[in-house]
Write an enzyme that holds these catalytic residues in place. Structure first.
Site, PDB file in Angstrom:
ATOM      1  N   GLU A  76      10.228   2.629  10.405  1.00 48.87           N
ATOM      2  CA  GLU A  76      11.214   3.682  10.158  1.00 48.87           C
ATOM      3  C   GLU A  76      10.440   4.984  10.197  1.00 48.87           C
ATOM      4  O   GLU A  76       9.500   5.172   9.432  1.00 48.87           O
ATOM      5  CB  GLU A  76      11.883   3.519   8.789  1.00 48.87           C
ATOM      6  CG  GLU A  76      12.865   2.380   8.695  1.00 48.87           C
ATOM      7  CD  GLU A  76      14.040   2.479   9.648  1.00 48.87           C
ATOM      8  OE1 GLU A  76      14.310   3.589  10.162  1.00 48.87           O
ATOM      9  OE2 GLU A  76      14.671   1.439   9.903  1.00 48.87           O
ATOM     10  N   GLY A  92       7.137   6.040   7.716  1.00 53.27           N
ATOM     11  CA  GLY A  92       6.224   7.176   7.714  1.00 53.27           C
ATOM     12  C   GLY A  92       6.374   7.987   8.983  1.00 53.27           C
ATOM     13  O   GLY A  92       7.461   8.041   9.566  1.00 53.27           O
ATOM     14  N   SER A  93       5.279   8.587   9.410  1.00 51.32           N
ATOM     15  CA  SER A  93       5.357   9.513  10.542  1.00 51.32           C
ATOM     16  C   SER A  93       5.396   8.771  11.877  1.00 51.32           C
ATOM     17  O   SER A  93       5.012   7.603  11.968  1.00 51.32           O
ATOM     18  CB  SER A  93       4.151  10.449  10.510  1.00 51.32           C
ATOM     19  OG  SER A  93       2.965   9.700  10.714  1.00 51.32           O
ATOM     20  N   GLN A  97       1.597  19.926   3.782  1.00 53.39           N
ATOM     21  CA  GLN A  97       2.995  19.982   4.216  1.00 53.39           C
ATOM     22  C   GLN A  97       3.515  21.419   4.151  1.00 53.39           C
ATOM     23  O   GLN A  97       4.273  21.853   5.026  1.00 53.39           O
ATOM     24  CB  GLN A  97       3.843  19.045   3.354  1.00 53.39           C
ATOM     25  CG  GLN A  97       5.284  18.907   3.802  1.00 53.39           C
ATOM     26  CD  GLN A  97       5.437  18.229   5.159  1.00 53.39           C
ATOM     27  OE1 GLN A  97       4.860  17.194   5.415  1.00 53.39           O
ATOM     28  NE2 GLN A  97       6.208  18.842   6.054  1.00 53.39           N
ATOM     29  N   GLY A 131       3.358   5.447  12.955  1.00 49.82           N
ATOM     30  CA  GLY A 131       4.215   4.356  13.447  1.00 49.82           C
ATOM     31  C   GLY A 131       3.675   3.792  14.760  1.00 49.82           C
ATOM     32  O   GLY A 131       3.683   2.575  14.973  1.00 49.82           O
ATOM     33  N   LYS A 159       0.848  -1.197   0.000  1.00 53.43           N
ATOM     34  CA  LYS A 159       0.000   0.000   0.000  1.00 53.43           C
ATOM     35  C   LYS A 159       0.883   1.247   0.000  1.00 53.43           C
ATOM     36  O   LYS A 159       1.490   1.602   1.000  1.00 53.43           O
ATOM     37  CB  LYS A 159      -0.906   0.045   1.236  1.00 53.43           C
ATOM     38  CG  LYS A 159      -2.015   1.089   1.050  1.00 53.43           C
ATOM     39  CD  LYS A 159      -2.497   1.726   2.332  1.00 53.43           C
ATOM     40  CE  LYS A 159      -1.689   2.905   2.776  1.00 53.43           C
ATOM     41  NZ  LYS A 159      -1.654   4.063   1.867  1.00 53.43           N
ATOM     42  N   CYS A 217      14.010  11.824   5.742  1.00 53.62           N
ATOM     43  CA  CYS A 217      14.077  11.515   7.171  1.00 53.62           C
ATOM     44  C   CYS A 217      15.505  11.671   7.688  1.00 53.62           C
ATOM     45  O   CYS A 217      15.722  11.809   8.883  1.00 53.62           O
ATOM     46  CB  CYS A 217      13.525  10.134   7.461  1.00 53.62           C
ATOM     47  SG  CYS A 217      14.138   8.884   6.344  1.00 53.62           S
ATOM     48  N   GLU A 254      10.121  17.034  14.164  1.00 55.60           N
ATOM     49  CA  GLU A 254      10.494  16.922  12.754  1.00 55.60           C
ATOM     50  C   GLU A 254       9.600  17.847  11.918  1.00 55.60           C
ATOM     51  O   GLU A 254       8.377  17.761  11.974  1.00 55.60           O
ATOM     52  CB  GLU A 254      10.307  15.482  12.274  1.00 55.60           C
ATOM     53  CG  GLU A 254      10.785  15.294  10.850  1.00 55.60           C
ATOM     54  CD  GLU A 254      10.656  13.847  10.364  1.00 55.60           C
ATOM     55  OE1 GLU A 254       9.556  13.294  10.468  1.00 55.60           O
ATOM     56  OE2 GLU A 254      11.663  13.312   9.877  1.00 55.60           O
TER      57      GLU A 254
END
Ligand code: TXE
Length: 478
Positions: free
Chosen positions: A247, A225-226, A328, A230, A172, A281, A380
């Site tokens: 990650e 992802g975020s 974003q 996560g 996905k 990242c 972040e």
């Protein structure tokens, strides 16, 4: 406009719903319409992967090599076309986008070879007449959930090892970048894989992603992802005892010591903080600079940042493309405002920018006079925004670098061997760089972080086998 379909059980499957893939450099440009999978299609994809797993887990290693090698060859042969597609849908400038496509091809080639090199052990037992074998086998069905910032490389570094080690896949991709995911899936679909081994479901995280997390037939989930999502992946997978690997974010420091080659330090900061529009990242968002070279470094970096050419990702000469989408862009501008409110000095950038075409453009921002306690240095941002933090010496620099909940990548610029050695030992990050940008990694070695950046075993290189295989110990009597 025809709709790009999902791929389930060896067939392209139509959907009622579709999403428009919009070019962030020019929002009037629609890259394509991509089918939107629902829960039923996720269910069908998982069922197909379960069925295919029964034989694919015993497939021959030459067959796996040939298929992965074929996929890698086609990706490499079409790098220019796929690079344009990636740049158009994600906003990465053309050379970076083409580089990412090449990386995806190299990853498939690497794991083609790894399929031949699966190792086991043969040991004597402590019991006379008994032999012990330790072997690695497929985990089963792998759910792969990917973000938008590396639309082809991240899927590649999850799908390739999954297939190489005999797993089947339900993939996905992120909603924002279905184009590269579809093109990759089309290549995989023509590579000779048996039906059901690889399935593509383009859909929302909340519906299709969550359905994958909650489905007991998916044995393991690999997610990038975020941090927030996560956490959802971790909670859902641990509830039902599935294996998972995360990650997530970074707040990566780049330390500049007094003995550094300042030109190189500035180049490292510029690349690490701003290239790929800061949407990596591994981006260097905290520039920790010791007092003796602080002014010199800032002055040199400022002039470079101000001269960066921001524009259409596909245009010649563009150095910084647009931000990926409106959400974003809003987030980046909000962090610029937060920084100003916190008392940081905005040395340059941080403003919305108009270009010939409507797009999500902003000027790269550089903050000085910041402290590591500020929100802009803790969270972040994921955009072209970096902060400079002043330190007195190497000890304070390393202590500031480690004072974060993340630990993905960290860099130092110094000409001192002992300083570099101390940094490599003491810095709490999964990847440490000396006289190099914090971003930019190889594909044959482990990728991943410490603390809040990552969970589970490392991705890429031989270390990928830890996640994509399971170990069996066999005892054999005479
Ligand atoms: O991430 P999400 P988004 C950070 C960055 C960015 C923010 C949001 O700060 O601004 O995350 O980006 C799927 N169950 N990073 O919204 O939501 C989703 O569909 C299962 C940093 O893109 O984490 C997508 O495929 N899946 C990061 C994937 O998760 C779900 C890279 C990632 O989306 C789900 C990207 C659910 N409940 C963003 N909800 C990095 N550091 O590399 C969402 N998804």
């Amino acid at each position: 406009m025809s709709i790009f379909q999902n791929y389930i059980d060896g067939r392209w499957a139509s959907s009622d719903a579709a999403t428009k893939n919009i070019n962030p450099s020019n929002t009037d440009d629609i890259v394509g319409e991509y089918a939107h999978a629902d829960k039923n299609q996720a269910d069908a994809a998982i069922a197909a992967a379960v069925e295919a797993s029964k034989s694919w887990r015993y497939s021959g290693i030459q067959q796996r090599f040939d298929i992965l090698d074929t996929i890698g060859s086609e990706i490499l042969a079409r790098k220019d076309e796929l690079g344009r597609l990636l740049a158009r849908e994600e906003g990465k400038i053309l050379p970076e986008a083409t580089g990412e496509v090449v990386r995806a091809g190299q990853i498939f080639k690497f794991f083609a070879g790894e399929a031949l090199r699966v190792q086991g052990e043969h040991l004597k037992s402590v019991r006379p007449g008994v032999e012990v074998e330790v072997t690695r086998g497929a985990v089963g069905v792998i759910g792969i959930i990917t973000p938008w910032n590396f639309p082809i490389a991240i899927p590649a570094w999850k799908i390739a090892p999954a297939l190489a080690y005999g797993n089947t896949v339900v993939f996905k991709p992120a909603e924002l970048v279905p184009g590269s995911a579809w093109a990759l899936s089309d290549i995989i679909a023509r590579s000779g894989l048996p039906n059901g081994v690889f399935n593509l479901v383009m859909g929302s995280g909340r519906e299709v992603g969550q359905a994958m997390l909650d489905d007991r037939r998916i044995d393991a989930v690999s997610f990038t992802g975020s941090v927030n999502t996560g956490g959802v992946v971790a909670a859902s997978c641990s509830r039902r005892g599935a294996k998972y690997q995360l990650e997530m974010g970074g707040k990566n420091p780049l330390i500049v010591l007094a003995d550094a080659d300042i030109d190189n330090a500035v180049a490292c900061a510029l690349n690490g903080a701003y290239f790929s529009t800061g949407q990596r990242c591994t981006a260097s968002s905290r520039l920790i600079v010791v007092a003796p070279v602080y002014d010199q470094f800032i002055e040199a970096l400022k002039s470079k940042v101000e001269n960066l050419i921001v524009g259409d990702a596909l245009a010649d000469g563009t150095q910084i493309g647009p931000v990926v989408d409106q959400r974003q862009l809003d987030q980046n501008i909000r962090y610029v405002d937060i920084g100003k409110e916190e008392g940081a000095e905005l040395l340059c950038g941080g403003e919305l920018l108009e270009r010939e075409t409507p797009g999500f453009y902003m000027t790269p921002a550089l903050f000085t006079e910041t402290s590591n306690k500020m929100q802009i240095n803790r969270e972040e941002i994921f955009g072209p925004v970096a902060s400079v933090i002043k330190a007195s010496d190497i000890d304070e620099s390393i202590s500031l670098a480690n004072d974060t909940e993340f630990g993905l990548s960290a860099g130092i610029c110094t000409t001192s061997l002992s300083a570099a050695t101390k940094f490599k030992q003491e810095c709490r990050a999964g990847m440490v760089m000396v006289n190099l940008p914090t971003a930019g990694v190889d594909y044959h070695v482990p990728f991943g972080g410490m603390k809040g950046s990552s969970y589970g075993s490392r991705e890429q290189g031989r270390y990928a086998a830890e996640f994509y295989t399971t170990v069996k110990t066999a005892y054999v009597g005479a």
